[in-house]
Design a protein around this motif. Structure first.
Motif, short mmCIF file in Angstrom:
data_model
loop_
_atom_site.label_atom_id
_atom_site.label_comp_id
_atom_site.label_asym_id
_atom_site.label_seq_id
_atom_site.Cartn_x
_atom_site.Cartn_y
_atom_site.Cartn_z
N GLN A 166 0.81 -1.22 0.00
CA GLN A 166 0.00 0.00 0.00
C GLN A 166 0.85 1.27 0.00
OE1 GLN A 166 -2.39 -0.11 3.49
NE2 GLN A 166 -0.66 -0.21 4.90
N ASN A 167 2.15 1.15 0.25
CA ASN A 167 3.02 2.32 0.20
C ASN A 167 4.00 2.27 -0.97
OD1 ASN A 167 2.68 1.99 3.60
ND2 ASN A 167 2.18 3.94 2.63
N LEU A 168 3.66 1.48 -1.99
CA LEU A 168 4.38 1.49 -3.26
C LEU A 168 3.39 1.85 -4.34
CD1 LEU A 168 6.53 -1.81 -3.13
CD2 LEU A 168 7.08 0.45 -2.20
N VAL A 169 3.80 2.68 -5.30
CA VAL A 169 2.89 3.11 -6.35
C VAL A 169 2.51 1.92 -7.22
CG1 VAL A 169 4.66 3.70 -8.05
CG2 VAL A 169 2.50 4.95 -8.05
N GLU A 186 -0.78 4.45 -11.51
CA GLU A 186 -1.95 5.07 -10.90
C GLU A 186 -1.64 6.55 -10.70
OE1 GLU A 186 -2.68 4.29 -6.73
OE2 GLU A 186 -0.72 3.32 -6.54
N TYR A 187 -2.65 7.36 -10.82
CA TYR A 187 -2.46 8.81 -10.66
C TYR A 187 -2.52 9.18 -9.18
CZ TYR A 187 -3.39 13.82 -10.99
OH TYR A 187 -3.33 15.18 -10.86
N MET A 188 -1.51 9.91 -8.74
CA MET A 188 -1.44 10.37 -7.35
C MET A 188 -1.79 11.86 -7.34
SD MET A 188 -0.61 7.61 -5.73
CE MET A 188 0.14 7.98 -4.15
N PRO A 189 -3.00 12.21 -6.92
CA PRO A 189 -3.53 13.57 -7.13
C PRO A 189 -2.80 14.68 -6.41
CG PRO A 189 -4.99 12.29 -5.70
CD PRO A 189 -3.98 11.33 -6.25
N LEU A 190 -2.08 14.37 -5.33
CA LEU A 190 -1.45 15.44 -4.56
C LEU A 190 0.02 15.66 -4.93
CD1 LEU A 190 -3.05 14.94 -1.02
CD2 LEU A 190 -3.82 16.33 -2.96
N ILE A 244 8.50 10.39 -3.41
CA ILE A 244 7.40 10.02 -2.52
C ILE A 244 6.15 10.73 -3.04
CG2 ILE A 244 6.49 10.04 -0.17
CD1 ILE A 244 9.38 10.17 0.81
N LEU A 245 5.24 9.96 -3.64
CA LEU A 245 4.02 10.54 -4.19
C LEU A 245 2.89 10.46 -3.18
CD1 LEU A 245 4.14 9.19 -7.86
CD2 LEU A 245 5.15 11.27 -6.89
N LEU A 246 1.96 11.40 -3.27
CA LEU A 246 0.90 11.52 -2.27
C LEU A 246 -0.47 11.36 -2.90
CD1 LEU A 246 2.41 14.61 -0.41
CD2 LEU A 246 2.59 12.20 0.26
N GLY A 247 -1.25 10.44 -2.34
CA GLY A 247 -2.61 10.23 -2.79
C GLY A 247 -3.58 10.99 -1.91
N GLU A 248 -4.85 10.59 -1.99
CA GLU A 248 -5.87 11.24 -1.17
C GLU A 248 -5.50 11.17 0.31
OE1 GLU A 248 -8.26 12.97 -2.28
OE2 GLU A 248 -8.28 12.39 -4.40
N ASP A 249 -5.78 12.24 1.03
CA ASP A 249 -5.50 12.31 2.46
C ASP A 249 -4.01 12.15 2.75
OD1 ASP A 249 -6.36 12.79 5.05
OD2 ASP A 249 -6.54 10.65 5.52
N PHE A 250 -3.17 12.52 1.78
CA PHE A 250 -1.71 12.50 1.93
C PHE A 250 -1.16 11.10 2.21
CE2 PHE A 250 -2.82 16.93 2.67
CZ PHE A 250 -1.89 17.58 1.88
#
Length: 484
Positions: A166-169, A186-190, A244-250
């Protein structure tokens, strides 16, 4: 940190082979035992926006082996042959989804500038929408002028086709049409962590303390998976804030595995390789000798943790000469407790827990030790940071002075100096985990790390006890940052 030799930021020819493929291992809790994990199967589909974060339970990571020497070839046929050789534990061929160049050009509206979202050492990245499914993805187009384009491309595809956490893209798929090399994630919106730490526009609010610790703990868990779950261990080799990419809720995920390398096995203490990576993040022993271990990643993690705490860049040429290298600037300050509050990011405006600041700095200090053997294992870092991330800071109830040494900060420092501790409450405090007197031979930094680790372990023990005593309680045995 000392002077490092010059080294390229891109993959170069190395003395030994370093491309790998492997066999998918069993996934805990799944049906079929040795069948390919559901995460790998999901990576080859395009359902769900962003590919869907992998939120599975425990994993048995795939066994990884070396790829054939033919991977050094640059022909399209060679690339496709190597990718088609990827098999799971049952011998079934597996791969990420394949795209044509025409499909990805359509997804990015022919790679228009308005779809451009970033650029790294290996190529430009675009935001796109896949026809048919409408899935939003990030598409990296590798630089065709790169000397090792195929090599980096294969490492990325093969590593992310086999390793899932869950912590790898998530890798959605790839394109290998002619001389085109594209990777679909996968797109990481943040965006990246770097985007939220450095060179912020005036209207952008800096990350708060809780979010910073959440990101640190999640990123550490990604490294822990690579180091401790994969067999043999995988050394990330390019851990930095921009990766380090960030998804929803960081929610943080590690990306860009082009430099990843298998770690030492058996009685070997390290692997020797050409020095690759990013200046300011590389461990000194690796930069000077090319000897690579998992502790090299731990050093890089420590630099990123310092970035999170201080808001400073690993290398910043705009600062005075003595402050340009983050590690060189920070190390002397660790020796004077009165200067520790001055290391906090001014963007926090004093809104951070003094005890949490000390402990986070202690973890960072241990990670950037000059000697690799003195650095903690990433599993210990995860334990300490998971605890710190679980201690939510409320600036409205526990204000901290903006001025170092004044107000609450000054009182906390005074108590710390009197007690000779890291600022935690006494063992009799009802709202803190069980604490024990640690050996006096430990210095302050070691003691703070040991305490943070111990509190984390005790906190987890209490969670386990609560789960077993209440039949109706559904309490996670992992930290609440497991999904962040």
């Amino acid at each position: 940190m000392g002077c490092f030799p010059c080294f390229d930021s891109r993959m170069g020819e190395e003395e030994e082979e370093e491309l790998y493929y492997g066999k998918g291992g069993a996934r805990g809790g799944g049906n079929g035992g040795g069948a390919l994990s559901a995460a790998a199967a999901a990576a080859s589909s395009s359902s769900g926006v962003g590919g869907g974060g992998w939120e599975g339970t425990s994993t048995a990571a795939p066994r990884v082996e070396k790829i054939s020497a033919g991977a050094r070839g640059r022909g399209n046929a060679t690339v496709k042959k190597e990718l088609s050789a990827l098999k799971d534990a049952n011998g079934n061929v597996i791969s990420a989804q394949t795209f044509t160049f025409r499909q990805l050009a359509a997804a990015t509206r022919n790679f228009r500038e308005e779809c451009f979202i970033g650029e790294g050492g290996f190529g430009r990245v675009y935001k796109g929408r896949l026809d048919g499914t409408g899935q939003i993805v990030a598409i990296k187009q590798l630089n065709r002028d790169g000397t090792q384009g195929n090599k980096e491309f294969l490492v990325e595809v093969l590593m992310l086709s086999l390793l899932h956490h869950q912590n790898l893209v998530n890798l959605v798929g790839y394109c290998a049409d002619g001389d085109q090399r594209l990777l679909v994630y996968e797109y990481m919106p943040l965006g990246s962590l770097e985007d939220h730490l450095h060179d912020l526009p005036p209207d952008k609010v800096p990350l708060d303390w809780n979010t910073r610790m959440k990101i640190a703990a999640g990123a550490a868990k990604g490294l822990e998976y690579l180091h401790d779950k994969a067999q043999p261990p995988v050394i990330y080799r390019d851990f930095k804030s921009s990766n380090i990419l960030l998804g929803e809720d960081f929610h943080p995920k590690l990306s860009d595995f082009g430099l990843a390398k298998l770690g030492p096995v058996g009685d070997k203490s390290h692997v020797s390789t050409r020095v690759m990576g990013t200046y300011g993040y590389c461990a000194p022993e690796y930069a000077m000798t090319g000897q690579l271990t998992v502790k090299s990643d731990v050093y890089s993690f420590g630099v990123v943790l310092l970035e999170l705490i201080t808001g400073r860049k690993a290398i910043d040429s705009t600062r005075p000469h003595v402050e340009q290298n983050l590690v060189s600037w920070a190390r002397p300050l660790f020796n004077d407790r009165r200067k520790l509050p001055k290391m906090a990011d001014p963007g926090l405006e004093g809104r951070y827990p003094m005890r949490g600041l000390y402990q986070a700095l202690a973890v960072a200090s241990m990670c950037i030790q000059s000697e690799a053997a003195s650095r903690p294992l990433i599993a210990d870092v995860v334990t300490a940071l998971s605890y710190l991330a679980s201690q939510k800071y409320d600036p409205n109830t526990t204000p901290s002075s903006k001025k170092a040494g004044g107000g609450e900060a000054g009182r906390a420092l005074s108590r710390n100096d009197e007690a000779g501790s890291s600022g935690h409450k006494s063992p009799s405090s009802k709202d803190s985990p069980r604490e024990q007197q640690l050996p006096g031979i430990l210095n302050d930094r070691e003691r703070m790390v040991a305490e943070a680790k111990m509190w984390g372990e005790n906190w987890r023990e209490k969670r386990r006890a609560a789960a077993t005593t209440s039949s109706n309680a559904q309490v996670s045995l992992d930290s609440p940052t497991e999904t962040g």
